[in-house]
Design a protein around this motif. Structure first.
Motif, PDB file in Angstrom:
ATOM      1  N   ASN A   1       0.754  -1.439  -0.336  1.00  0.00           N
ATOM      2  CA  ASN A   1      -0.398  -0.150   0.352  1.00  0.00           C
ATOM      3  C   ASN A   1       0.905   1.168  -0.204  1.00  0.00           C
ATOM      4  OD1 ASN A   1      -2.401  -1.645  -0.014  1.00  0.00           O
ATOM      5  ND2 ASN A   1      -2.523  -1.467   1.657  1.00  0.00           N
ATOM      6  N   PHE A   2       2.453   1.315   0.539  1.00  0.00           N
ATOM      7  CA  PHE A   2       2.443   2.208   0.560  1.00  0.00           C
ATOM      8  C   PHE A   2       4.156   2.195   1.136  1.00  0.00           C
ATOM      9  CE2 PHE A   2       0.644   1.676   5.138  1.00  0.00           C
ATOM     10  CZ  PHE A   2       1.930   2.264   5.671  1.00  0.00           C
ATOM     11  N   ALA A   3       5.456   2.576   0.455  1.00  0.00           N
ATOM     12  CA  ALA A   3       6.596   3.047   1.713  1.00  0.00           C
ATOM     13  C   ALA A   3       7.226   3.425   1.110  1.00  0.00           C
ATOM     14  CB  ALA A   3       7.503   1.360   0.664  1.00  0.00           C
TER      15      ALA A   3
ATOM     16  N   CYS B   1      11.652   4.168   7.827  1.00  0.00           N
ATOM     17  CA  CYS B   1      10.828   3.620   6.559  1.00  0.00           C
ATOM     18  C   CYS B   1       9.741   3.221   7.416  1.00  0.00           C
ATOM     19  CB  CYS B   1      11.613   2.151   6.403  1.00  0.00           C
ATOM     20  SG  CYS B   1      13.287   3.026   5.451  1.00  0.00           S
ATOM     21  N   ASP B   2       8.821   3.866   6.530  1.00  0.00           N
ATOM     22  CA  ASP B   2       7.404   3.127   6.783  1.00  0.00           C
ATOM     23  C   ASP B   2       6.371   2.465   5.354  1.00  0.00           C
ATOM     24  OD1 ASP B   2       4.636   3.553   7.913  1.00  0.00           O
ATOM     25  OD2 ASP B   2       4.719   5.371   8.056  1.00  0.00           O
ATOM     26  N   PHE B   3       7.047   1.694   6.110  1.00  0.00           N
ATOM     27  CA  PHE B   3       6.035   0.631   4.661  1.00  0.00           C
ATOM     28  C   PHE B   3       4.824  -0.122   5.518  1.00  0.00           C
ATOM     29  CE2 PHE B   3       8.642  -3.178   5.673  1.00  0.00           C
ATOM     30  CZ  PHE B   3       9.763  -2.382   6.262  1.00  0.00           C
TER      31      PHE B   3
ATOM     32  N   SER C   1      -0.769  -4.500   7.262  1.00  0.00           N
ATOM     33  CA  SER C   1       0.556  -3.923   8.189  1.00  0.00           C
ATOM     34  C   SER C   1       1.050  -3.153   7.648  1.00  0.00           C
ATOM     35  CB  SER C   1       1.601  -5.047   7.411  1.00  0.00           C
ATOM     36  OG  SER C   1       1.356  -4.564   6.234  1.00  0.00           O
ATOM     37  N   ASP C   2       1.480  -2.192   9.089  1.00  0.00           N
ATOM     38  CA  ASP C   2       2.259  -0.924   8.888  1.00  0.00           C
ATOM     39  C   ASP C   2       3.259  -0.647   9.925  1.00  0.00           C
ATOM     40  OD1 ASP C   2       2.256   2.427   8.850  1.00  0.00           O
ATOM     41  OD2 ASP C   2       0.098   2.077   9.467  1.00  0.00           O
ATOM     42  N   ILE C   3       4.176  -0.325   9.385  1.00  0.00           N
ATOM     43  CA  ILE C   3       5.982  -0.779  10.494  1.00  0.00           C
ATOM     44  C   ILE C   3       6.332   0.576  10.449  1.00  0.00           C
ATOM     45  CG2 ILE C   3       6.905  -2.393   8.834  1.00  0.00           C
ATOM     46  CD1 ILE C   3       8.057  -3.063  12.093  1.00  0.00           C
ATOM     47  N   THR C   4       6.388   0.684  11.239  1.00  0.00           N
ATOM     48  CA  THR C   4       8.109   2.374  11.014  1.00  0.00           C
ATOM     49  C   THR C   4       9.127   1.605  11.741  1.00  0.00           C
ATOM     50  OG1 THR C   4       6.556   4.130  10.299  1.00  0.00           O
ATOM     51  CG2 THR C   4       8.921   4.671  10.760  1.00  0.00           C
ATOM     52  N   ARG C   5      10.523   1.855  11.033  1.00  0.00           N
ATOM     53  CA  ARG C   5      11.872   1.520  11.724  1.00  0.00           C
ATOM     54  C   ARG C   5      12.761   2.548  10.937  1.00  0.00           C
ATOM     55  NH1 ARG C   5       8.673  -1.269  14.720  1.00  0.00           N
ATOM     56  NH2 ARG C   5       8.635  -3.288  15.674  1.00  0.00           N
TER      57      ARG C   5
ATOM     58  N   ILE D   1       0.677   2.595  16.963  1.00  0.00           N
ATOM     59  CA  ILE D   1       0.923   3.531  18.243  1.00  0.00           C
ATOM     60  C   ILE D   1       2.230   3.044  17.777  1.00  0.00           C
ATOM     61  CG2 ILE D   1       2.181   3.120  20.516  1.00  0.00           C
ATOM     62  CD1 ILE D   1       0.347   1.565  21.983  1.00  0.00           C
ATOM     63  N   GLU D   2       2.748   5.340  16.722  1.00  0.00           N
ATOM     64  CA  GLU D   2       3.483   5.232  16.116  1.00  0.00           C
ATOM     65  C   GLU D   2       4.048   7.187  16.476  1.00  0.00           C
ATOM     66  OE1 GLU D   2       2.681   6.177  11.666  1.00  0.00           O
ATOM     67  OE2 GLU D   2       0.104   5.319  12.360  1.00  0.00           O
ATOM     68  N   PRO D   3       4.159   7.350  17.266  1.00  0.00           N
ATOM     69  CA  PRO D   3       4.769   8.738  17.417  1.00  0.00           C
ATOM     70  C   PRO D   3       6.375   9.084  17.211  1.00  0.00           C
ATOM     71  CG  PRO D   3       5.470   7.139  20.269  1.00  0.00           C
ATOM     72  CD  PRO D   3       4.632   6.536  18.218  1.00  0.00           C
TER      73      PRO D   3
ATOM     74  N   LEU E   1       8.604   5.525  15.643  1.00  0.00           N
ATOM     75  CA  LEU E   1       8.420   4.290  15.536  1.00  0.00           C
ATOM     76  C   LEU E   1       7.155   4.159  15.454  1.00  0.00           C
ATOM     77  CD1 LEU E   1      10.526   1.866  16.332  1.00  0.00           C
ATOM     78  CD2 LEU E   1       9.991   2.744  19.039  1.00  0.00           C
ATOM     79  N   GLU E   2       6.632   3.389  15.039  1.00  0.00           N
ATOM     80  CA  GLU E   2       5.626   2.198  15.264  1.00  0.00           C
ATOM     81  C   GLU E   2       5.736   0.892  14.845  1.00  0.00           C
ATOM     82  OE1 GLU E   2       3.392   3.358  10.978  1.00  0.00           O
ATOM     83  OE2 GLU E   2       1.668   2.680  11.394  1.00  0.00           O
ATOM     84  N   ASP E   3       4.443   0.323  15.744  1.00  0.00           N
ATOM     85  CA  ASP E   3       4.120  -0.866  15.581  1.00  0.00           C
ATOM     86  C   ASP E   3       2.163  -1.122  15.999  1.00  0.00           C
ATOM     87  OD1 ASP E   3       6.472  -2.787  16.106  1.00  0.00           O
ATOM     88  OD2 ASP E   3       6.619  -1.420  18.202  1.00  0.00           O
TER      89      ASP E   3
HETATM   90 ZN    ZN Z   1       2.893   3.303   9.037  1.00  0.00          ZN
END
Ligand code: ZN
Ligand code: ZN
Ligand code: ZN
Length: 361
Positions: free
Chosen positions: A188-190, A218-220, A229-233, A322-324, A336-338
């Motif tokens: 969906n996005f990166a 990187c948020d993808f 899915s949605d994660i940021t590292r 949760i992505e402050p 940072l996102e989980d």
């Molecule tokens: Zn995200």
């Protein structure tokens, strides 16, 4: 899986909120209730779900072969090029007093239906479907966890990859490819935001070449078996400066505090406040300018929103990010996102990829 139980839950909800018929076209509510995703076309696709009656999926004849039939759940009513689908929907709807219509239905269809059903008042479809989608059942949590683990694997792989000398777009393409490799049907996005670009939370990856010392966000995410899915590292090229490391430590603590706060019964806004107070106490308050999170499910962003002003208490099965973030204009940005699910046994973090700042080449 049969969608009959979900349609029945929708009927129960219609009873509660006093809706006579639910009309769903494009958008995520339709696949949620039928497994069928309508193409956004000028030809009308519409599920007609009367509170006390059979569900019918009105679909253009040429699209009908794409529908997986579920005779126990709904009837398919293909319409030919010379028929009027609005008249078909109106006839199936009967003489409703209150209609709930899907939030994303095109205005041209809404206006035509309002004319075809002059006695009806129209309200938002989310009054019916939103309440169902909010609480994920065990199968949905399983699907969200599988999608989370797929992007976890991508995040882990990226920790071993070189970043320096590559463009943001190049890393973006790699993220997309790896999401597909790890089982996503639809990336969906990166977002790849390096150096000063990271200070723009929704930066569009571009031709900027990643250099030594750059912080890279990187948020993808994507869709796997119907769930998102949605994660940021965060990555840094070479050893981070003390300033970067200190800001990241604040962010990590803020994310952890919000995670620990995400217990059943806690208002959404209190989860936001848990992250925000850590960041504000460290002096970065104005640098965290967005809400802490959003719900996730069949859509990337849906209820509940983890934001000040949302007093809705978390219930078991609520799934959200949760992505402050901390954004320093002209310098760098950190997020940072989980994905977390509220459960009676405590907050359940679906992502398990390392949350440490990854030092890369
Ligand atoms: Zn995200
Ligand atoms: Zn892999
Ligand atoms: Zn997100």
């Amino acid at each position: 899986m049969s969608h009959a139980p979900r349609l029945d839950r929708a009927r129960t909800r219609m009873e509660t909120v006093g809706v006579d018929v639910l009309l769903l076209s494009v958008g995520a509510d339709l696949p949620y209730l039928t497994g069928y995703e309508a193409m956004p076309l000028e030809r009308l696709t519409m599920l007609v779900l009367p509170r006390d009656g059979e569900a019918t999926l009105v679909v253009p004849e040429l699209e009908a072969p794409r529908v997986v039939p579920e005779p126990d759940a709904f009837t398919i009513r293909p319409w030919s090029e010379t028929e009027d689908p609005i008249a078909i929907v109106a006839a199936l709807a009967g003489r409703p007093g209150r209609v709930a219509i899907g939030d994303r239905t095109w205005a041209r269809f809404v206006l035509a239906l309002q004319e075809a059903l002059p006695g009806a008042t129209f309200g938002p479809g989310r009054d019916v479907v939103g309440a169902l989608r909010l609480r994920k059942d065990a199968a949905e949590v399983l699907a969200l966890r599988a999608a989370a683990h797929a992007v976890d694997a991508v995040a882990a792989e990226m920790r071993t990859r070189p970043f320096a000398g590559r463009t943001e777009l190049d890393v973006h393409r790699e993220l997309v490819d790896r999401m597909l490799e790890h089982g996503h049907q639809r990336p969906n996005f990166a977002i790849v935001a390096s150096g000063p670009n990271g200070a723009s939370p929704h930066h569009d990856p571009a031709a900027r070449v990643i250099g030594d010392g750059d912080v890279v966000l990187c948020d993808f995410g994507g869709t796997m078996a119907g769930y998102c899915s949605d994660i940021t590292r965060m990555f840094v090229v070479g050893e981070p400066t003390a300033e970067i490391a200190d800001a990241y430590a604040v962010l990590q603590l803020a994310q952890e505090e919000a995670f620990l706060a995400a217990t059943v019964g806690t208002p959404c806004e209190a989860v936001d406040a848990a992250a925000r107070s850590v960041i504000a106490d460290a002096g970065f308050g104005p640098n965290f300018m967005h809400r802490t999170g959003h719900g996730i499910g069949v859509e990337e962003h849906e209820d509940p929103y983890i934001v000040a002003g949302n007093a809705t208490p978390l219930e078991p099965g609520f799934a959200f990010s949760i992505e402050p973030g901390i954004y320093l204009r002209g310098r760098f940005g950190l997020r940072l996102e989980d994905i977390v699910v509220a459960a009676e046994s405590g907050p359940d973090r679906l992502n398990c990829a390392s949350r440490d700042l990854a030092v890369v080449g």
